[in-house]
Design a protein around this motif. Sequence first.
Motif, mmCIF file in Angstrom:
data_model
loop_
_atom_site.group_PDB
_atom_site.id
_atom_site.type_symbol
_atom_site.label_atom_id
_atom_site.label_comp_id
_atom_site.label_asym_id
_atom_site.label_seq_id
_atom_site.Cartn_x
_atom_site.Cartn_y
_atom_site.Cartn_z
ATOM 1 N N ASP A 28 16.840 87.652 -4.322
ATOM 2 C CA ASP A 28 17.024 89.085 -4.546
ATOM 3 C C ASP A 28 17.959 89.736 -3.521
ATOM 4 O OD1 ASP A 28 15.524 89.280 -6.834
ATOM 5 O OD2 ASP A 28 13.671 89.819 -5.812
ATOM 6 N N THR A 88 18.497 87.680 -15.032
ATOM 7 C CA THR A 88 17.277 87.686 -14.234
ATOM 8 C C THR A 88 16.952 86.246 -13.857
ATOM 9 O OG1 THR A 88 15.026 88.596 -14.118
ATOM 10 C CG2 THR A 88 15.618 87.448 -16.155
ATOM 11 N N ARG A 112 19.839 94.622 -20.055
ATOM 12 C CA ARG A 112 19.497 94.422 -18.643
ATOM 13 C C ARG A 112 18.075 94.907 -18.336
ATOM 14 N NH1 ARG A 112 23.544 92.747 -15.383
ATOM 15 N NH2 ARG A 112 25.711 92.917 -16.125
ATOM 16 N N GLY A 150 14.795 92.668 -16.952
ATOM 17 C CA GLY A 150 13.916 92.985 -15.822
ATOM 18 C C GLY A 150 12.460 92.973 -16.232
ATOM 19 N N GLN A 193 11.275 89.400 -16.626
ATOM 20 C CA GLN A 193 10.972 88.746 -15.359
ATOM 21 C C GLN A 193 9.558 89.068 -14.890
ATOM 22 O OE1 GLN A 193 12.749 90.134 -11.650
ATOM 23 N NE2 GLN A 193 13.193 88.028 -11.067
#
Length: 330
Positions: free
Chosen positions: A128, A149, A264, A268, A271
């Motif tokens: 990250d 991700t 996108r 997220g 994930q």
Amino acid sequence: MRQMSRLRLSQLIGAGMLAAGVMALATPVQAADYTLKFGHLANDQNIWNKAAMHFKEAVEKNSDGRIEVQVYPNEQLGNEMDMINSIQLGTADMTITGESLQNWAPKAAMMAVPYAFEDSKQLEKAVDGDIGSEIEAQITERTGLVPLTWFERGPRELTSNREIKTPDDLDGLRLRVPNVPLFVDTWQALGARPTPMAFSEVFTSLQQGTIDAQENPLSLIESASLSEVQKYVNMTDHVRSWIYVVIGKRKLDSMPDDLQKVVRDAAGDMQSYERELFAQDQKRLEQALKDKGMTFVEVDKKAFAEKAMPAIKKALNPEQTELLERIEKL
């Protein structure tokens, strides 16, 4: 006459309703503006596929049907390398891929370097942070794939029919490894006798005594029924790694900004969903293997890492070594 008129009117109304129904059935459902073909290697019940289906649901809902996501598990569109090539050619759009990307982007090799990470927290900091950003940038530049991700993978553990607690216990151990030079060099340095072999041959080779041990994440140890031919799971945690969900850059760029945001945002969300499933699955896997008679052994991880590291660093190029040194400081 009046009765006949009523009958005729009834017939006309009925015929009209029938025609309208036929027309409604014949009217095609409005096609999506964009279709994402998402192929991967995991099977239907794997948490990666569950995460992919979660992504599909979120994208289609939040795009109001303007994007359709077609998920193809079980290598239906080809293996990992096939999928990368297909995305580059534009015949597929998304996949789940890992250190295979080092064939184009050398920094991606860091996704599976032995003893690069001590724990999940350190791995998360790297992926990250700036290190992950550099790896992702090189992947996009060299392959045309955009990492959306990432998922943490279960650490690789060593199975055997004798307890392995220190590197000294590896002496003479005939150990199957994948055909990865870095893995071979690492286990040789640790004192084992690594033997590259296709995974499909592992069970029979263990059964026949051609090899004594193998190393893989718990998920593969379970799915390959290695509990039938191995007694111990030695918790070496020697490779902590991650894997990316990627999309073709050309495909992503072809969408308007609002739909790119939908993709996108859904990635997220995917994930977070996968991370929860992953934590649950790791606990389940350990208990399932114990229930099948395997004993889990705590090992001296520090001793393993210290003995292996000179060979690991020798195998890395300067660019990879610099990344490893930055990881060690996290």
